[in-house]
Write a protein that holds these residues in place. Sequence first.
Motif, PDB file in Angstrom:
ATOM      1  N   UNK A   1       0.604  -1.032  -0.427  1.00 21.21           N
ATOM      2  CA  UNK A   1      -0.153   0.014  -0.025  1.00 21.21           C
ATOM      3  C   UNK A   1       0.842   1.312  -0.111  1.00 21.21           C
ATOM      4  N   UNK A   2       1.770   1.419   0.708  1.00 20.07           N
ATOM      5  CA  UNK A   2       3.034   2.330   0.971  1.00 20.07           C
ATOM      6  C   UNK A   2       3.019   2.865  -0.251  1.00 20.07           C
ATOM      7  N   UNK A   3       3.995   1.645  -1.248  1.00 16.60           N
ATOM      8  CA  UNK A   3       4.773   1.988  -2.490  1.00 16.60           C
ATOM      9  C   UNK A   3       3.881   2.064  -3.582  1.00 16.60           C
ATOM     10  N   UNK A   4       2.328   1.771  -3.131  1.00 13.38           N
ATOM     11  CA  UNK A   4       1.411   2.267  -4.114  1.00 13.38           C
ATOM     12  C   UNK A   4       1.391   3.860  -3.882  1.00 13.38           C
ATOM     13  N   UNK A   5       0.953   4.127  -2.868  1.00  6.17           N
ATOM     14  CA  UNK A   5       0.625   5.767  -2.952  1.00  6.17           C
ATOM     15  C   UNK A   5       2.059   6.625  -3.090  1.00  6.17           C
ATOM     16  N   UNK A   6       3.407   6.201  -3.499  1.00 10.92           N
ATOM     17  CA  UNK A   6       4.915   6.575  -3.449  1.00 10.92           C
ATOM     18  C   UNK A   6       4.658   6.613  -4.521  1.00 10.92           C
ATOM     19  N   UNK A   7       4.872   5.103  -5.502  1.00 12.84           N
ATOM     20  CA  UNK A   7       3.989   5.221  -6.785  1.00 12.84           C
ATOM     21  C   UNK A   7       3.060   6.416  -7.551  1.00 12.84           C
ATOM     22  N   UNK A   8       1.634   6.245  -7.156  1.00 11.32           N
ATOM     23  CA  UNK A   8       0.868   7.512  -7.230  1.00 11.32           C
ATOM     24  C   UNK A   8       1.282   8.961  -6.999  1.00 11.32           C
ATOM     25  N   UNK A   9       1.947   9.449  -6.265  1.00 14.42           N
ATOM     26  CA  UNK A   9       2.450  10.294  -6.250  1.00 14.42           C
ATOM     27  C   UNK A   9       3.478  10.724  -6.400  1.00 14.42           C
ATOM     28  N   UNK A  10       4.716   9.581  -7.073  1.00 16.06           N
ATOM     29  CA  UNK A  10       5.426  10.271  -8.206  1.00 16.06           C
ATOM     30  C   UNK A  10       5.103  10.510  -9.106  1.00 16.06           C
ATOM     31  N   UNK A  11       4.634   9.412 -10.156  1.00 18.25           N
ATOM     32  CA  UNK A  11       3.276   9.587 -11.209  1.00 18.25           C
ATOM     33  C   UNK A  11       3.055  11.260 -10.816  1.00 18.25           C
ATOM     34  N   UNK A  12       2.328  11.746 -10.085  1.00 16.88           N
ATOM     35  CA  UNK A  12       1.746  13.217 -10.962  1.00 16.88           C
ATOM     36  C   UNK A  12       2.736  14.066 -10.345  1.00 16.88           C
ATOM     37  N   UNK A  13       3.828  13.444  -9.530  1.00 11.74           N
ATOM     38  CA  UNK A  13       4.975  15.051  -9.389  1.00 11.74           C
ATOM     39  C   UNK A  13       5.646  14.711 -11.341  1.00 11.74           C
ATOM     40  N   UNK A  14       6.309  13.904 -11.900  1.00 12.99           N
ATOM     41  CA  UNK A  14       6.347  13.805 -12.848  1.00 12.99           C
ATOM     42  C   UNK A  14       5.922  14.321 -13.766  1.00 12.99           C
ATOM     43  N   UNK A  15       4.560  13.658 -13.735  1.00 11.59           N
ATOM     44  CA  UNK A  15       3.181  14.172 -14.749  1.00 11.59           C
ATOM     45  C   UNK A  15       3.209  15.935 -14.362  1.00 11.59           C
TER      46      UNK A  15
END
Length: 77
Positions: free
Chosen positions: A6-20
């Motif tokens: 769950x933590x890894x999934x949230x971090x992946x989503x946040x990183x994707x949003x930041x990159x976008x």
Amino acid sequence: MNKKVLILGILTVLLSITIAIGFSYAVWTQTKEQDVANTFSVGCFNIEITKQENTINLDNDYPITDETGKTRVPFTF
């Protein structure tokens, strides 16, 4: 184990949003440069340049004190 996923999934989503956001900012940011001279005309005001060989040049200039500025050669109209 589920907590780590769950933590890894949230971090992946946040990183994707930041990159976008960073990518879209880079794509939509515009830089414009002027390539023609500024001209203006008014009805009751005439400007005459006395020395055309001594152009105003601000390339690589930096802020200076008033005392230092007074020692420079002025540009007169």
